[in-house]
Design a protein around this motif. Structure first.
Motif, short mmCIF file in Angstrom:
data_model
loop_
_atom_site.label_atom_id
_atom_site.label_comp_id
_atom_site.label_asym_id
_atom_site.label_seq_id
_atom_site.Cartn_x
_atom_site.Cartn_y
_atom_site.Cartn_z
N ASP A 1 12.97 38.45 52.49
CA ASP A 1 11.94 39.44 52.80
C ASP A 1 10.95 39.42 51.63
O ASP A 1 11.28 39.84 50.53
N PRO A 2 9.74 38.91 51.87
CA PRO A 2 8.80 38.74 50.76
C PRO A 2 8.27 40.04 50.17
O PRO A 2 7.77 40.07 49.06
N ASP A 3 8.39 41.14 50.90
CA ASP A 3 7.82 42.40 50.44
C ASP A 3 8.77 43.55 50.75
O ASP A 3 8.51 44.38 51.62
N VAL A 4 9.86 43.61 50.02
CA VAL A 4 10.90 44.61 50.28
C VAL A 4 10.38 46.04 50.23
O VAL A 4 10.72 46.87 51.08
N PRO A 5 9.52 46.41 49.26
CA PRO A 5 9.08 47.81 49.19
C PRO A 5 8.35 48.32 50.44
O PRO A 5 8.39 49.49 50.75
N THR A 6 7.70 47.42 51.17
CA THR A 6 6.97 47.87 52.36
C THR A 6 7.66 47.50 53.65
O THR A 6 7.11 47.71 54.73
N ALA A 7 8.86 46.96 53.57
CA ALA A 7 9.59 46.57 54.79
C ALA A 7 9.95 47.81 55.59
O ALA A 7 10.31 48.84 55.04
N HIS A 8 9.84 47.70 56.89
CA HIS A 8 10.15 48.83 57.77
C HIS A 8 11.61 48.84 58.20
O HIS A 8 12.13 49.86 58.61
N GLU A 9 12.23 47.69 58.13
CA GLU A 9 13.64 47.60 58.49
C GLU A 9 14.29 46.52 57.65
O GLU A 9 13.62 45.75 56.98
N ARG A 10 15.59 46.51 57.68
CA ARG A 10 16.33 45.52 56.90
C ARG A 10 16.09 44.12 57.41
O ARG A 10 15.97 43.90 58.61
N ALA A 11 16.03 43.17 56.51
CA ALA A 11 15.89 41.77 56.91
C ALA A 11 17.14 41.33 57.65
O ALA A 11 18.26 41.64 57.24
N THR A 12 16.94 40.62 58.75
CA THR A 12 18.09 40.12 59.50
C THR A 12 18.40 38.71 59.04
O THR A 12 17.50 37.93 58.75
N ALA A 13 19.67 38.40 58.97
CA ALA A 13 20.09 37.08 58.51
C ALA A 13 19.74 36.02 59.54
O ALA A 13 19.90 36.22 60.74
N MET A 14 19.24 34.90 59.05
CA MET A 14 18.91 33.76 59.90
C MET A 14 19.90 32.64 59.64
O MET A 14 20.47 32.56 58.55
N ASP A 15 20.06 31.79 60.59
CA ASP A 15 20.88 30.61 60.41
C ASP A 15 20.20 29.70 59.38
O ASP A 15 18.98 29.50 59.46
N PRO A 16 20.91 29.17 58.41
CA PRO A 16 20.28 28.34 57.38
C PRO A 16 19.53 27.14 57.95
O PRO A 16 18.48 26.76 57.44
N SER A 17 20.05 26.58 59.03
CA SER A 17 19.36 25.43 59.63
C SER A 17 18.01 25.84 60.21
O SER A 17 17.04 25.07 60.17
N LEU A 18 17.89 27.08 60.72
CA LEU A 18 16.60 27.56 61.22
C LEU A 18 15.60 27.75 60.08
O LEU A 18 14.41 27.45 60.23
N VAL A 19 16.08 28.26 58.96
CA VAL A 19 15.21 28.40 57.79
C VAL A 19 14.69 27.03 57.37
O VAL A 19 13.49 26.85 57.14
N LEU A 20 15.58 26.06 57.31
CA LEU A 20 15.17 24.71 56.91
C LEU A 20 14.21 24.09 57.94
O LEU A 20 13.26 23.40 57.56
N GLU A 21 14.42 24.36 59.22
CA GLU A 21 13.48 23.87 60.25
C GLU A 21 12.09 24.44 60.01
O GLU A 21 11.09 23.73 60.12
N GLN A 22 12.02 25.75 59.71
CA GLN A 22 10.73 26.37 59.43
C GLN A 22 10.06 25.71 58.24
O GLN A 22 8.86 25.45 58.25
N VAL A 23 10.83 25.47 57.20
CA VAL A 23 10.29 24.85 56.00
C VAL A 23 9.74 23.47 56.33
O VAL A 23 8.64 23.10 55.89
N LEU A 24 10.46 22.71 57.12
CA LEU A 24 10.04 21.35 57.45
C LEU A 24 8.78 21.31 58.32
O LEU A 24 8.05 20.32 58.31
N THR A 25 8.50 22.38 59.05
CA THR A 25 7.29 22.40 59.89
C THR A 25 6.06 22.85 59.12
O THR A 25 4.95 22.71 59.62
N ARG A 26 6.23 23.39 57.91
CA ARG A 26 5.11 23.92 57.14
C ARG A 26 4.76 22.98 55.99
O ARG A 26 5.56 22.74 55.12
N SER A 27 3.55 22.47 56.03
CA SER A 27 3.12 21.53 55.00
C SER A 27 2.03 22.15 54.14
O SER A 27 1.17 22.87 54.63
N SER A 28 2.08 21.84 52.85
CA SER A 28 1.02 22.29 51.95
C SER A 28 0.08 21.15 51.59
O SER A 28 -0.81 21.30 50.78
#
Length: 114
Positions: free
Chosen positions: A37-64
């Motif tokens: 959660d990049p901004d915990v102080p302003t979060a409206h609800e608790r961050a939900t856990a994601m599958d690690p492979s989904l996180v890595l998929e997101q990373v692989l689709t985003r290029s800088s």
């Protein structure tokens, strides 16, 4: 022992991930944050856990990396027919036009009062 340990979040980009995952001669360890959660102080609800492979998929689709001129032209061509983008641009143009009309009306009103 030459080992790399790297922390990966949902906002990590593809290019740094490659560096993180390839620099250790013996091994490369990736620690994936599954409840980022990049901004915990302003979060409206608790961050939900994601599958690690989904996180890595997101990373692989985003290029800088910078886009080539051809890639940029193709992206802009695709955006030129994107209805959501066209509607957003139309709304922005209308808002500017309405502000200008309001400013002109206010200026004319102030001029008449003088």
């Amino acid at each position: 022992m030459d080992t790399t340990h790297a922390f990966v979040t949902a906002t990590t980009m593809r290019e740094p991930l490659y560096v993180m995952a390839t620099r250790g001669r013996e091994s490369n360890m990736l620690y994936v944050d599954t409840a980022y959660d990049p901004d915990v102080p302003t979060a409206h609800e608790r961050a939900t856990a994601m599958d690690p492979s989904l996180v890595l998929e997101q990373v692989l689709t985003r290029s800088s990396a910078d886009l080539s001129a051809t890639e940029m032209r193709e992206r802009e061509r695709d955006n030129s027919i994107n209805l959501a983008r066209l509607e957003a641009e139309r709304a922005a143009v209308l808002a500017v036009h309405q502000r200008r009309r309001a400013n002109v009306a206010a200026r004319d009103s102030a001029t008449r009062e003088l």
